[in-house]
Design a protein around this motif. Structure first.
Motif, PDB file in Angstrom:
ATOM      1  N   GLU A  33       0.914  -1.268  -0.138  1.00 56.22           N
ATOM      2  CA  GLU A  33      -0.107  -0.039  -0.041  1.00 56.22           C
ATOM      3  C   GLU A  33       1.098   1.246  -0.175  1.00 56.22           C
ATOM      4  O   GLU A  33       0.532   2.243  -0.622  1.00 56.22           O
ATOM      5  CB  GLU A  33      -0.942  -0.004   1.313  1.00 56.22           C
ATOM      6  N   ILE A  90       1.954   1.691  -3.505  1.00 51.99           N
ATOM      7  CA  ILE A  90       0.852   2.413  -4.121  1.00 51.99           C
ATOM      8  C   ILE A  90       0.783   3.899  -4.059  1.00 51.99           C
ATOM      9  O   ILE A  90       0.575   4.423  -4.924  1.00 51.99           O
ATOM     10  CB  ILE A  90      -0.358   1.515  -3.788  1.00 51.99           C
ATOM     11  N   VAL A  91       0.754   4.170  -2.791  1.00 52.07           N
ATOM     12  CA  VAL A  91       0.629   5.683  -2.585  1.00 52.07           C
ATOM     13  C   VAL A  91       1.704   6.277  -2.995  1.00 52.07           C
ATOM     14  O   VAL A  91       1.647   7.201  -3.549  1.00 52.07           O
ATOM     15  CB  VAL A  91       0.383   5.917  -0.872  1.00 52.07           C
ATOM     16  N   ASP A  92       3.015   5.723  -3.249  1.00 52.04           N
ATOM     17  CA  ASP A  92       4.121   6.104  -3.898  1.00 52.04           C
ATOM     18  C   ASP A  92       3.962   6.186  -5.102  1.00 52.04           C
ATOM     19  O   ASP A  92       4.983   6.951  -6.023  1.00 52.04           O
ATOM     20  CB  ASP A  92       5.426   5.486  -3.419  1.00 52.04           C
ATOM     21  N   GLY A  93       2.974   5.679  -5.863  1.00 50.31           N
ATOM     22  CA  GLY A  93       2.688   5.647  -7.427  1.00 50.31           C
ATOM     23  C   GLY A  93       3.109   4.569  -7.947  1.00 50.31           C
ATOM     24  O   GLY A  93       3.526   4.716  -9.091  1.00 50.31           O
ATOM     25  N   ALA A  94       3.462   3.583  -7.329  1.00 51.37           N
ATOM     26  CA  ALA A  94       3.957   2.383  -7.950  1.00 51.37           C
ATOM     27  C   ALA A  94       2.987   1.608  -8.577  1.00 51.37           C
ATOM     28  O   ALA A  94       1.688   1.454  -8.118  1.00 51.37           O
ATOM     29  CB  ALA A  94       4.840   1.279  -7.157  1.00 51.37           C
ATOM     30  N   ARG A 100      -8.665   5.366   4.841  1.00 52.34           N
ATOM     31  CA  ARG A 100      -8.124   4.465   3.403  1.00 52.34           C
ATOM     32  C   ARG A 100      -9.167   5.151   2.290  1.00 52.34           C
ATOM     33  O   ARG A 100      -8.662   5.038   1.028  1.00 52.34           O
ATOM     34  CB  ARG A 100      -8.193   3.307   3.821  1.00 52.34           C
ATOM     35  N   LEU A 112      -7.050   3.758  -1.196  1.00 48.88           N
ATOM     36  CA  LEU A 112      -6.788   2.295  -1.160  1.00 48.88           C
ATOM     37  C   LEU A 112      -7.869   1.557  -0.818  1.00 48.88           C
ATOM     38  O   LEU A 112      -7.656   0.349  -1.007  1.00 48.88           O
ATOM     39  CB  LEU A 112      -5.826   2.207   0.229  1.00 48.88           C
ATOM     40  N   GLU A 113      -9.118   2.088  -0.732  1.00 47.18           N
ATOM     41  CA  GLU A 113     -10.373   1.504  -0.890  1.00 47.18           C
ATOM     42  C   GLU A 113     -11.149   2.102  -1.706  1.00 47.18           C
ATOM     43  O   GLU A 113     -11.045   3.181  -1.826  1.00 47.18           O
ATOM     44  CB  GLU A 113     -11.111   1.297   0.556  1.00 47.18           C
ATOM     45  N   PRO A 149      -4.371   6.599  -5.761  1.00 45.78           N
ATOM     46  CA  PRO A 149      -3.679   7.315  -4.558  1.00 45.78           C
ATOM     47  C   PRO A 149      -2.643   8.246  -4.761  1.00 45.78           C
ATOM     48  O   PRO A 149      -2.643   9.260  -4.439  1.00 45.78           O
ATOM     49  CB  PRO A 149      -3.164   5.862  -3.916  1.00 45.78           C
ATOM     50  N   SER A 150      -1.900   7.827  -5.986  1.00 44.09           N
ATOM     51  CA  SER A 150      -0.887   8.521  -6.172  1.00 44.09           C
ATOM     52  C   SER A 150      -1.073   9.994  -7.152  1.00 44.09           C
ATOM     53  O   SER A 150      -0.344  10.936  -7.083  1.00 44.09           O
ATOM     54  CB  SER A 150       0.471   7.913  -7.108  1.00 44.09           C
TER      55      SER A 150
END
Lengths: 279, 336
Positions: free
Chosen positions: A171, A174-178, B47, B52-53, B72-73
């Motif tokens: 996660e 994912i937040v880092d943009g991966a 989230r 993320l959700e 998210p990004s």
């Protein structure tokens, strides 16, 4: 005092058992090495210590016939099989462990079920497929069939490992943009090394030792792999079995595996994920 | 800097509704804390904001832009996880740089931002270490640093202090408060179950219960004007004393609540007689647990300084007039 006696007896019995097991496991190989250095009629004299020493068998097996070629075939087939199996298994296990989709567990069971078929049961069908694909009597026939038989195991092991990787790390990525692709190759792969080495090594050994498919899907000396080549080694006449050459060839094919295991056993270390999440 | 708006947000996992229609506005640059008991949906709500959700229904917008379907990004957020979630195989520097690398920033820009963040959090000496060579507090600082490097519009914290020991928790709490001052343009959303963290950090607190917003307000508003029995009981330590039955009816309420500091040890008209169950001296103040013959928990009385009371001693306590909260049968406050 009686207790000490009992302890000593137990310990003695334990080490006796260990020695026995090691002896049974190692002696055939030891005898093969011993025999491979003998020549002429020495071959048929039973000795348990080196009495004569000559490289004749090695020179003869490596310089005559197609054995060097077979060795290269084996290296190529086993390496490509490992690469193909690991690539497919890594991507498959990411999906199976991390992506929620309908029928996931059914698919996992199906993959496992594939490995329950004995080789001989699928031999005829696989032969037809290979003929259809036009890869009969090429290394690709072996790579294709070995990959099929290796995948269930590799997928299962890697799925289990990947499932245990902390979800938060994914996660965070994912937040880092991966993208999933980057998560697999740059985040998960470095954490999966122990599993990759283990499964890769086992896949390599399986492909290296395989006999039935190799015998069936190749027909010429130039495309055979080592196990078949050794079995088909023939002497000067139909009544002569070239034990010396066979033993030398056997030692030659065993050494790479021993070396590989020795190199990679150091890599099979646990605790690679330590520090990423709490604890 | 982002103004976040949630309109009738719902989230279900299969048949289970976790978030049941949340309307909330988080102002630009605000430090908003979600607090509530476990299972109230506070982490899920965070989230959903992180992406993320997936949101089941409702609208979420950052600065007026609908973000429901945004990855998210792409939302301009950064998240700090309870378990740190550092990449174990990367050094501290690589951990912090990873997001910018993926965004294809230049090496110089990355280095500048990472070093600045490291300096802010005093983790510069550890930049070349692996996470496993750091202590829990240092790891969490790295995780916060990773968030800062992304230069997000919104910081999301998911119980970032829960894994730290008590002393470190206080220290890191202070770090986060300082961070908020240092980056006063960034909106911060922080999830915790610890109401002390909520009270000390928040500009505003959102108390959640069973997937619904119970009350939103500044810490003192919640403390002084709880809009329900639940909020009254949740905010404040020790917990507010609740009394019902005969004592409450005297005040014309179904339940009355009174904070421990609003009870005196005094024998006067309208005082409650009981006996000491237990007493705790914390140095700066002392708590006395008094059984006044009611069912339920003993009444907690706070006194300043060190006072000692023996168990089973008879005691007489009295509420300070005007400091009593009255609630009706539905748990809603009654007007004075």
């Amino acid at each position: 005092m009686t207790l000490d006696l009992w302890t000593i007896t137990k310990r003695t019995a334990f080490y006796a058992l260990v020695v026995f097991i090691v002896f049974v496991a190692v002696f055939p190989f030891y005898y093969a090495i011993l025999t491979s250095f003998k020549s002429g009629t020495d071959l048929f004299r039973v000795t348990y210590w080196p009495v004569s020493f000559s490289w004749d068998n090695y020179i003869s097996v490596l310089s005559t016939g197609s054995f060097p070629r077979n060795l290269l075939n084996s290296v190529f087939v086993a390496s490509v099989t490992v690469l193909a199996a690991l690539f497919l298994a890594i991507t498959a296990s990411f999906a199976l462990s991390r992506v929620r989709f309908r029928g996931r567990s059914l698919l996992l069971m199906t993959i496992l079920a594939v490995s329950m078929f004995p080789q001989i049961a699928v031999l005829a069908g696989l032969f037809e497929v290979i003929r259809f694909l036009g890869i009969y009597n090429t290394p690709w026939a072996l790579i294709f069939s070995y990959t099929i038989f290796t995948l269930p195991f590799t997928v299962w092991v890697l799925t289990t490992f990947m499932r245990d990787l902390p979800i938060e790390i994914e996660e965070a990525a994912i937040v880092d943009g991966a993208t999933p692709w980057i998560i697999i190759w740059r985040v998960f792969l470095p954490l999966l090394w122990p599993a990759l080495v283990t499964t890769g090594l086992l896949a390599f050994i399986a492909a290296w030792n395989e006999f039935l498919f190799a015998l069936t899907f190749t027909s010429s000396n130039a495309t055979r792999t080592v196990p078949v080549a050794i079995a088909l080694l023939s002497g000067g006449s139909q009544y002569e079995i070239p034990w010396g050459n066979i033993m030398a060839a056997s030692v030659i094919v065993t050494v790479p595996l021993v070396v590989l295991v020795l190199i990679f056993q150091r890599k099979i270390i646990s605790g690679l994920t330590a520090g990423g999440v709490k604890g | 800097m982002a103004h976040i708006e949630l309109k009738n947000i719902r989230k279900s996992f299969g048949l289970v509704d976790v978030i049941k229609g949340v309307d909330l506005e988080i102002f630009s640059g605000e430090f908003m804390v979600f607090v509530g008991p476990s299972g109230c949906g506070k982490s899920t709500l965070l989230r959903l904001m992180a992406g993320l959700e997936d949101i089941t229904s409702g609208e979420m917008s950052f600065d007026g832009t609908l973000v429901n379907a945004l990855a998210p990004s792409r939302r301009g957020i950064a998240m700090v996880f309870q378990s740190y979630a550092l990449y174990p195989h990367m050094t501290v520097y690589e951990n912090m740089a990873f997001g910018m690398q993926l965004a294809k920033s230049s090496k110089e820009a990355i280095q500048e931002r990472v070093e600045k963040a490291a300096e802010l959090l005093q983790i510069t000496p550890y930049l070349s270490r692996l996470p496993k060579q750091l202590s829990g507090g240092q790891r969490q600082r790295v995780a916060i640093g990773r968030a800062i490097v992304r230069d997000p519009k919104v910081f999301l914290f998911d119980e970032p202090l829960s894994n730290l020991d008590a002393a470190l928790r206080v220290a890191t709490r202070l770090e986060i408060a300082k961070l908020h001052h240092a980056m006063n343009s960034a909106t911060m959303v922080y999830v915790t179950h610890d109401q002390v963290e909520a009270m000390t950090l928040a500009d505003r607190i959102c108390v959640l219960r069973d997937g619904l917003v119970e009350q939103v307000g500044t810490p003192l508003e919640l403390y002084e004007n709880p809009q329900s029995l639940f909020v009254a009981g949740f905010i404040g330590s020790p917990k507010m004393n609740f009394l019902n039955g005969e004592i409450a009816s005297k005040f014309g309420a179904n339940t009355i609540g009174i904070r421990s500091e609003h009870i005196e040890i005094a024998d006067r008209d309208g005082s409650w007689k009981g006996k000491v169950v237990h007493s705790e001296s914390l140095g700066s103040d002392s708590f006395v647990y008094v059984d006044i013959g009611m069912s339920g928990d003993p009444v907690i009385v706070r006194q300043e300084g060190t006072r000692h009371h023996n168990p089973d001693d008879a005691i007489s306590i009295a509420p300070i007039p005007g400091k009593i909260y009255r609630f009706d049968a539905a748990g809603k406050p009654l007007k004075h």
